[in-house]
Design an enzyme around this catalytic site. Structure first.
Site, PDB file in Angstrom:
ATOM      1  N   GLY A 242       0.821  -1.216   0.000  1.00 37.16           N
ATOM      2  CA  GLY A 242       0.000   0.000   0.000  1.00 37.16           C
ATOM      3  C   GLY A 242       0.848   1.257   0.000  1.00 37.16           C
ATOM      4  N   GLY A 243       0.552   2.139   0.955  1.00 34.91           N
ATOM      5  CA  GLY A 243       1.253   3.420   1.031  1.00 34.91           C
ATOM      6  C   GLY A 243       2.750   3.261   1.226  1.00 34.91           C
TER       7      GLY A 243
ATOM      8  N   GLY B 104      20.909   8.298 -34.367  1.00 35.74           N
ATOM      9  CA  GLY B 104      20.326   9.171 -33.350  1.00 35.74           C
ATOM     10  C   GLY B 104      21.005   8.989 -31.998  1.00 35.74           C
ATOM     11  N   ALA B 105      21.505   7.787 -31.771  1.00 36.20           N
ATOM     12  CA  ALA B 105      22.154   7.521 -30.487  1.00 36.20           C
ATOM     13  C   ALA B 105      23.409   8.379 -30.316  1.00 36.20           C
ATOM     14  CB  ALA B 105      22.487   6.039 -30.366  1.00 36.20           C
TER      15      ALA B 105
HETATM   16  C1  HXC Z   1      -2.835  -2.676  11.328  1.00 34.57           C
HETATM   17  C2  HXC Z   1      -1.367  -4.360  10.919  1.00 34.57           C
HETATM   18  C3  HXC Z   1      -1.321  -4.011   9.552  1.00 34.57           C
HETATM   19  C4  HXC Z   1      -2.094  -2.903   9.129  1.00 34.57           C
HETATM   20  C5  HXC Z   1      -0.016  -5.678   9.849  1.00 34.57           C
HETATM   21  N1  HXC Z   1      -0.552  -5.412  11.038  1.00 34.57           N
HETATM   22  N2  HXC Z   1      -0.486  -4.850   8.906  1.00 34.57           N
HETATM   23  N3  HXC Z   1      -2.116  -3.678  11.771  1.00 34.57           N
HETATM   24  N4  HXC Z   1      -2.832  -2.266  10.046  1.00 34.57           N
HETATM   25  N5  HXC Z   1      -2.080  -2.497   7.860  1.00 34.57           N
HETATM   26  C6  HXC Z   1      -0.282  -6.086  12.314  1.00 34.57           C
HETATM   27  C7  HXC Z   1      -0.859  -7.471  12.376  1.00 34.57           C
HETATM   28  O1  HXC Z   1      -2.155  -7.412  12.877  1.00 34.57           O
HETATM   29  C8  HXC Z   1       0.093  -8.146  13.365  1.00 34.57           C
HETATM   30  O2  HXC Z   1      -0.253  -7.742  14.691  1.00 34.57           O
HETATM   31  C9  HXC Z   1       1.411  -7.500  13.068  1.00 34.57           C
HETATM   32  O3  HXC Z   1       1.110  -6.271  12.387  1.00 34.57           O
HETATM   33  C10 HXC Z   1       2.287  -8.340  12.160  1.00 34.57           C
HETATM   34  O4  HXC Z   1       1.515  -8.713  11.026  1.00 34.57           O
HETATM   35  P1  HXC Z   1       1.457 -10.213  10.484  1.00 34.57           P
HETATM   36  O5  HXC Z   1       0.370 -10.269   9.503  1.00 34.57           O
HETATM   37  O6  HXC Z   1       1.437 -11.169  11.628  1.00 34.57           O
HETATM   38  O7  HXC Z   1       2.895 -10.334   9.815  1.00 34.57           O
HETATM   39  P2  HXC Z   1       3.292 -11.056   8.460  1.00 34.57           P
HETATM   40  O8  HXC Z   1       2.707 -12.430   8.415  1.00 34.57           O
HETATM   41  O9  HXC Z   1       4.759 -10.916   8.360  1.00 34.57           O
HETATM   42  O10 HXC Z   1       2.628 -10.216   7.288  1.00 34.57           O
HETATM   43  C11 HXC Z   1       2.983  -8.877   7.077  1.00 34.57           C
HETATM   44  C12 HXC Z   1       2.034  -8.235   6.065  1.00 34.57           C
HETATM   45  C13 HXC Z   1       0.570  -8.460   6.474  1.00 34.57           C
HETATM   46  C14 HXC Z   1       2.295  -8.828   4.681  1.00 34.57           C
HETATM   47  C15 HXC Z   1       2.393  -6.746   5.989  1.00 34.57           C
HETATM   48  O11 HXC Z   1       0.424  -8.095   7.843  1.00 34.57           O
HETATM   49  C16 HXC Z   1      -0.404  -7.706   5.663  1.00 34.57           C
HETATM   50  O12 HXC Z   1      -0.735  -8.100   4.575  1.00 34.57           O
HETATM   51  N6  HXC Z   1      -0.899  -6.615   6.254  1.00 34.57           N
HETATM   52  C17 HXC Z   1      -1.916  -5.801   5.582  1.00 34.57           C
HETATM   53  C18 HXC Z   1      -1.361  -5.058   4.386  1.00 34.57           C
HETATM   54  C19 HXC Z   1      -2.345  -4.127   3.786  1.00 34.57           C
HETATM   55  O13 HXC Z   1      -3.260  -4.533   3.054  1.00 34.57           O
HETATM   56  N7  HXC Z   1      -2.253  -2.861   4.205  1.00 34.57           N
HETATM   57  C20 HXC Z   1      -3.164  -1.814   3.770  1.00 34.57           C
HETATM   58  C21 HXC Z   1      -2.659  -1.298   2.418  1.00 34.57           C
HETATM   59  S1  HXC Z   1      -3.620   0.001   1.832  1.00 34.57           S
HETATM   60  P3  HXC Z   1       0.089  -8.605  15.976  1.00 34.57           P
HETATM   61  O14 HXC Z   1      -0.572  -7.891  17.063  1.00 34.57           O
HETATM   62  O15 HXC Z   1      -0.424  -9.976  15.694  1.00 34.57           O
HETATM   63  O16 HXC Z   1       1.588  -8.581  16.086  1.00 34.57           O
HETATM   64  C22 HXC Z   1      -2.717   1.363   2.095  1.00 34.57           C
HETATM   65  C23 HXC Z   1      -3.439   2.612   1.732  1.00 34.57           C
HETATM   66  C24 HXC Z   1      -2.540   3.701   1.321  1.00 34.57           C
HETATM   67  O17 HXC Z   1      -1.638   1.359   2.543  1.00 34.57           O
HETATM   68  C25 HXC Z   1      -2.418   3.749  -0.128  1.00 34.57           C
HETATM   69  C26 HXC Z   1      -1.950   5.069  -0.577  1.00 34.57           C
HETATM   70  C27 HXC Z   1      -1.677   5.105  -2.029  1.00 34.57           C
END
Ligand code: HXC
Length: 511
Positions: free
Chosen positions: A170-171, A405-406
């Site tokens: 994401g961001g 051209g290069a």
């Molecule tokens: C809140 C989050 C989080 C998120 C992870 N965590 N991503 N909490 N918001 N976006 C937390 C989990 O709940 C977990 O908490 C801890 O972080 C570790 O995550 P895991 O999933 O256990 O780790 P892992 O298996 O290594 O996976 C990492 C990951 C996955 C690939 C990043 O967590 C994931 O897919 N997260 C969501 C990604 C996503 O879709 N984000 C939003 C994108 S949209 P605990 O308490 O268990 O430790 C965006 C909008 C902006 O960003 C766009 C602008 C252009």
């Protein structure tokens, strides 16, 4: 008093633990360092000044008001020095909500971005994070928007570097994408806008995180990342090395480090670098290494579009950007990827006042439907545009082919090249002998003897540096062994170059 001092130390201790020992252990188990350990390695020992260590998230949705408030809120920010020069840094702390970005987390980053811009010093982001904090919804999206806006305003003013050291989604991929350079750590980092699960749902493709956005994908196929390193330690040490090449801002002078390499050093081996057979390749990186101070070369985009080489080196202790066609790969031809790669590099150098040294050995642009359909005209024009608009000192050496051209594109005299040299082996022409003779003497094609004669005639007249030198397009034909000395003298002469383009709001480079 003693009590309050102890309380402060306790609060600091708690903040330094981030998401807790168990999550720190999990981070280590994955071969990753923590945010603070990374900063320690990146900066000179003991120079890190941390800000906002006690900032906490303020979200009340999805039970976040009852959730443990973790000081620091998933990002460690501050400033320090790299070999004595100031840099600002923020490091995502994966142990706190996966390093995800909340409103307060974003405010910590934007504070550092504002300081870096106001005080004119590079900013380095260490990314290991899951994007927007899902529980915060639009507040997190707004936070990203604030970060992005600052990335854009700082672009071309201060160097911005992103190092991807874990999952980034994401961001956390768009913020790096707005910076000057992205580096990754192999096997532990990946970047994608949407992860494998979303990909499966939307396109029904089954793909692993590594296949979708690992370092090997982004350094070769997508070119999103400029280089990859084997582990956190190597990556951080290489960032220190890169910072040494870069000026603090677009108003700052080029950094100068002591050099013990004689700028007049002669290298006799260069006289035989170009093979007698014009179709035989040789490694242009050998020339770069032999010309640069102490052979020190920091290559950018090493694994992508390898038919052109880009990177930083030094001459007389001062940084220069090297751009060179690479005869070892696709005969050094310019294609869309090579053009885009070099254009971006040239623009970085120009934005930050780094002189550009260009080594030319290019048979032309790559023909074919794949290239034309892929927009070669537009991509090739990017490189042409970048060289033409650049006002920094430009020193060009044609080692062998400069066709079509290069020839024009590769920092020729016509694009305001300041000093244009050629080796005696240079061949500056519209095209190679075979292609030329087939076109201009088509009527004689049946007569092999005549064609051989015409080819020889063409080679003698055009496949040399002298036709261009007769017109002053080449300032001098130089001995290969003296290349380093000639470049050093040219750059010394150009040190106070003044050249300005006409005023404009901004240009309209063919994106
Ligand atoms: C809140 C989050 C989080 C998120 C992870 N965590 N991503 N909490 N918001 N976006 C937390 C989990 O709940 C977990 O908490 C801890 O972080 C570790 O995550 P895991 O999933 O256990 O780790 P892992 O298996 O290594 O996976 C990492 C990951 C996955 C690939 C990043 O967590 C994931 O897919 N997260 C969501 C990604 C996503 O879709 N984000 C939003 C994108 S949209 P605990 O308490 O268990 O430790 C965006 C909008 C902006 O960003 C766009 C602008 C252009």
């Amino acid at each position: 008093m003693k009590h309050v001092l102890e309380t402060l130390e306790q609060r600091r201790e708690a903040a330094r633990l981030g998401g807790g020992q168990a999550r720190i252990d999990a981070q280590h188990k994955r071969g990753k360092l923590t945010a603070r350990e990374r900063i320690e390695l990146l900066l000179d020992h003991g120079t890190f000044e941390e800000y906002d260590m006690f900032v906490q998230q303020r979200c009340v949705d999805f039970g976040m008001d009852k959730a443990e408030k973790i000081p620091g809120d998933g990002v460690v920010t501050g400033w320090g020095t790299v070999n004595g020069r100031t840099v600002y840094v923020f490091a995502k702390d994966f142990t706190v909500y996966g390093g995800s970005l909340s409103e307060t987390h974003a405010q910590k980053i934007t504070k550092i971005q504002d300081m870096a811009l106001k005080n004119r010093a590079p900013i380095i982001g260490l990314f290991d994070a899951g994007g927007a904090r899902i529980q915060e919804g639009v507040a997190a999206l707004g936070g990203y928007g604030e970060v992005f806006q600052r990335n854009v305003l700082a672009s071309g003013v201060i160097p911005q570097i992103s190092l991807i050291m874990g999952p980034c989604a994401g961001g956390d991929v768009y913020a790096p994408a707005l910076t000057d350079f992205i580096f990754m750590v192999r096997d532990t980092s990946y970047m994608f806008v949407t992860g494998p699960d979303v990909v499966k749902t939307v396109t029904n493709e089954t793909v692993t995180a590594e296949e979708l956005g690992g370092a090997s994908v982004h350094t070769t196929k997508s070119s999103i990342a400029d280089r990859a390193y084997d582990n956190d330690v190597e990556a951080l040490l290489q960032m220190r090395r890169l910072i040494d090449f870069l000026p603090a801002s677009n108003r700052d002078s080029v950094p100068e480090w002591p050099s013990f390499d004689d700028s007049a050093r002669i290298d006799a081996s260069l006289d035989t670098l170009v093979p007698d057979n014009p179709n035989k390749p040789y490694d242009i990186k050998e020339l770069i290494h032999k010309v640069a101070d102490e052979g020190d070369f920091f290559e950018i985009q090493e694994a992508h579009a390898r038919n052109i080489v880009t990177g930083f080196g030094r001459i007389e202790g001062r940084t220069v950007g090297f751009v060179a066609n690479q005869p070892m790969v696709l005969a050094g031809v310019l294609d869309s990827d090579a053009s885009r790669k070099a254009a971006r590099f040239v623009r970085f150098c120009d934005a930050f006042n780094l002189p550009i040294v260009t080594f030319v050995d290019v048979p032309g642009f790559l023909p074919g439907t794949a290239q034309e359909y892929g927009g070669l005209i537009k991509h090739g024009a990017k490189l042409l545009f970048a060289y033409a608009e650049a006002t920094v000192p430009k020193v060009t050496i044609i080692t062998r082919k400069a066709f079509g051209g290069a020839y024009d594109v590769m920092a020729s005299k016509h694009l305001r090249g300041d000093v244009n040299y050629a080796w005696p082996s240079a061949q500056i022409a519209v095209m190679g002998a075979k292609g030329a003779v087939e076109i201009i003497f088509r009527a004689d094609m049946a007569d092999a003897e005549k064609i051989a004669e015409r080819t020889k005639e063409y080679e003698e007249r055009f496949l040399s540096p002298f036709v261009a030198a007769e017109r002053g397009y080449i300032d001098e034909v130089i001995m290969p062994h003296s290349t380093r000395r000639r470049i050093a003298r040219a750059l010394a002469m150009l040190r106070h170059k003044e050249l300005e383009n006409p005023w404009k709001k901004h240009d309209n480079i063919p994106l």
